[in-house]
Design a protein around this motif. Structure first.
Motif, PDB file in Angstrom:
ATOM      1  N   GLU A   4       0.847  -1.188   0.000  1.00  0.00           N
ATOM      2  CA  GLU A   4       0.000   0.000   0.000  1.00  0.00           C
ATOM      3  C   GLU A   4       0.882   1.237   0.000  1.00  0.00           C
ATOM      4  O   GLU A   4       1.858   1.302   0.735  1.00  0.00           O
ATOM      5  CB  GLU A   4      -0.915   0.051   1.241  1.00  0.00           C
ATOM      6  N   THR A   5       0.516   2.228  -0.803  1.00  0.00           N
ATOM      7  CA  THR A   5       1.280   3.463  -0.843  1.00  0.00           C
ATOM      8  C   THR A   5       0.369   4.620  -1.216  1.00  0.00           C
ATOM      9  O   THR A   5      -0.540   4.453  -2.029  1.00  0.00           O
ATOM     10  CB  THR A   5       2.455   3.370  -1.845  1.00  0.00           C
ATOM     11  N   PRO A   6       0.624   5.788  -0.637  1.00  0.00           N
ATOM     12  CA  PRO A   6      -0.141   6.973  -1.012  1.00  0.00           C
ATOM     13  C   PRO A   6       0.495   7.712  -2.185  1.00  0.00           C
ATOM     14  O   PRO A   6      -0.005   8.738  -2.626  1.00  0.00           O
ATOM     15  CB  PRO A   6      -0.089   7.826   0.257  1.00  0.00           C
ATOM     16  N   CYS A  20       5.917  15.925   1.228  1.00  0.00           N
ATOM     17  CA  CYS A  20       5.756  15.736  -0.202  1.00  0.00           C
ATOM     18  C   CYS A  20       4.440  16.379  -0.636  1.00  0.00           C
ATOM     19  O   CYS A  20       3.401  16.157  -0.016  1.00  0.00           O
ATOM     20  CB  CYS A  20       5.743  14.249  -0.536  1.00  0.00           C
ATOM     21  N   PHE A  21       4.495  17.207  -1.695  1.00  0.00           N
ATOM     22  CA  PHE A  21       3.280  17.836  -2.214  1.00  0.00           C
ATOM     23  C   PHE A  21       2.275  16.802  -2.702  1.00  0.00           C
ATOM     24  O   PHE A  21       1.071  17.029  -2.664  1.00  0.00           O
ATOM     25  CB  PHE A  21       3.621  18.755  -3.404  1.00  0.00           C
ATOM     26  N   GLY A  22       2.753  15.664  -3.191  1.00  0.00           N
ATOM     27  CA  GLY A  22       1.862  14.651  -3.750  1.00  0.00           C
ATOM     28  C   GLY A  22       1.172  13.794  -2.712  1.00  0.00           C
ATOM     29  O   GLY A  22      -0.030  13.546  -2.798  1.00  0.00           O
ATOM     30  N   CYS A  23       1.913  13.339  -1.702  1.00  0.00           N
ATOM     31  CA  CYS A  23       1.335  12.372  -0.771  1.00  0.00           C
ATOM     32  C   CYS A  23       1.320  12.822   0.684  1.00  0.00           C
ATOM     33  O   CYS A  23       0.614  12.234   1.496  1.00  0.00           O
ATOM     34  CB  CYS A  23       2.061  11.037  -0.882  1.00  0.00           C
ATOM     35  N   GLY A  24       2.138  13.823   1.024  1.00  0.00           N
ATOM     36  CA  GLY A  24       2.153  14.306   2.400  1.00  0.00           C
ATOM     37  C   GLY A  24       3.131  13.610   3.319  1.00  0.00           C
ATOM     38  O   GLY A  24       3.214  13.938   4.494  1.00  0.00           O
ATOM     39  N   ARG A  25       3.891  12.647   2.786  1.00  0.00           N
ATOM     40  CA  ARG A  25       4.875  11.976   3.631  1.00  0.00           C
ATOM     41  C   ARG A  25       6.147  12.803   3.734  1.00  0.00           C
ATOM     42  O   ARG A  25       6.436  13.645   2.899  1.00  0.00           O
ATOM     43  CB  ARG A  25       5.235  10.596   3.059  1.00  0.00           C
ATOM     44  N   THR A  26       6.925  12.534   4.776  1.00  0.00           N
ATOM     45  CA  THR A  26       8.240  13.153   4.933  1.00  0.00           C
ATOM     46  C   THR A  26       9.270  12.296   4.191  1.00  0.00           C
ATOM     47  O   THR A  26       9.013  11.125   3.873  1.00  0.00           O
ATOM     48  CB  THR A  26       8.638  13.236   6.409  1.00  0.00           C
ATOM     49  N   LEU A  27      10.452  12.859   3.946  1.00  0.00           N
ATOM     50  CA  LEU A  27      11.503  12.076   3.300  1.00  0.00           C
ATOM     51  C   LEU A  27      11.883  10.824   4.101  1.00  0.00           C
ATOM     52  O   LEU A  27      12.041   9.758   3.508  1.00  0.00           O
ATOM     53  CB  LEU A  27      12.735  12.943   3.044  1.00  0.00           C
ATOM     54  N   PRO A  28      12.011  10.922   5.438  1.00  0.00           N
ATOM     55  CA  PRO A  28      12.315   9.691   6.184  1.00  0.00           C
ATOM     56  C   PRO A  28      11.213   8.626   6.037  1.00  0.00           C
ATOM     57  O   PRO A  28      11.514   7.435   5.954  1.00  0.00           O
ATOM     58  CB  PRO A  28      12.447  10.164   7.632  1.00  0.00           C
ATOM     59  N   ILE A  30       9.226   8.243   3.423  1.00  0.00           N
ATOM     60  CA  ILE A  30       9.351   7.709   2.066  1.00  0.00           C
ATOM     61  C   ILE A  30      10.516   6.726   1.990  1.00  0.00           C
ATOM     62  O   ILE A  30      10.384   5.639   1.417  1.00  0.00           O
ATOM     63  CB  ILE A  30       9.528   8.863   1.052  1.00  0.00           C
ATOM     64  N   ALA A  31      11.639   7.088   2.593  1.00  0.00           N
ATOM     65  CA  ALA A  31      12.837   6.249   2.534  1.00  0.00           C
ATOM     66  C   ALA A  31      12.639   4.896   3.205  1.00  0.00           C
ATOM     67  O   ALA A  31      13.181   3.886   2.741  1.00  0.00           O
ATOM     68  CB  ALA A  31      14.017   6.981   3.172  1.00  0.00           C
ATOM     69  N   ARG A  32      11.884   4.840   4.273  1.00  0.00           N
ATOM     70  CA  ARG A  32      11.731   3.558   4.985  1.00  0.00           C
ATOM     71  C   ARG A  32      10.408   2.863   4.677  1.00  0.00           C
ATOM     72  O   ARG A  32      10.096   1.825   5.279  1.00  0.00           O
ATOM     73  CB  ARG A  32      11.909   3.764   6.486  1.00  0.00           C
ATOM     74  N   TRP A  33       9.626   3.400   3.757  1.00  0.00           N
ATOM     75  CA  TRP A  33       8.284   2.888   3.475  1.00  0.00           C
ATOM     76  C   TRP A  33       8.279   1.383   3.226  1.00  0.00           C
ATOM     77  O   TRP A  33       7.437   0.663   3.756  1.00  0.00           O
ATOM     78  CB  TRP A  33       7.686   3.631   2.276  1.00  0.00           C
ATOM     79  N   HIS A  34       9.212   0.899   2.424  1.00  0.00           N
ATOM     80  CA  HIS A  34       9.229  -0.525   2.079  1.00  0.00           C
ATOM     81  C   HIS A  34       9.584  -1.416   3.269  1.00  0.00           C
ATOM     82  O   HIS A  34       9.341  -2.623   3.230  1.00  0.00           O
ATOM     83  CB  HIS A  34      10.195  -0.779   0.921  1.00  0.00           C
ATOM     84  N   ARG A  35      10.123  -0.836   4.333  1.00  0.00           N
ATOM     85  CA  ARG A  35      10.468  -1.622   5.524  1.00  0.00           C
ATOM     86  C   ARG A  35       9.377  -1.601   6.591  1.00  0.00           C
ATOM     87  O   ARG A  35       9.455  -2.343   7.569  1.00  0.00           O
ATOM     88  CB  ARG A  35      11.783  -1.117   6.116  1.00  0.00           C
TER      89      ARG A  35
END
Length: 68
Positions: A4-6, A20-28, A30-35
């Motif tokens: 699942e991803t926004p 992020c303008f597109g999804c609202g997540r922070t860089l950290p 986004i970077a760890r999303w797959h974990r």
């Protein structure tokens, strides 16, 4: 297996909010999303609309799918 991803492929970080303008997540995030496990991803995703509204960011309109 699908994760699942926004993400809406509008990957630009707002310099004032660091979101992020597109999804609202922070860089950290986004970077760890797959974990992250599914529950962690769903918890973050549930908070994103309020987070973006509080930051004054409007999510972009989704692009129409290309014609086949």
């Amino acid at each position: 297996m699908s994760i699942e991803t926004p993400c809406i492929a509008v990957c630009l970080i707002d310099p004032q909010t660091s979101l992020c303008f597109g999804c609202g997540r922070t860089l950290p995030e986004i970077a760890r999303w797959h974990r992250l496990d599914r529950d962690e991803r769903l918890t973050i995703m549930a908070a994103l609309p309020a987070r973006m509204a509080e930051a004054g960011l409007e999510p972009p309109e989704p692009r129409p799918a290309p014609a086949r």
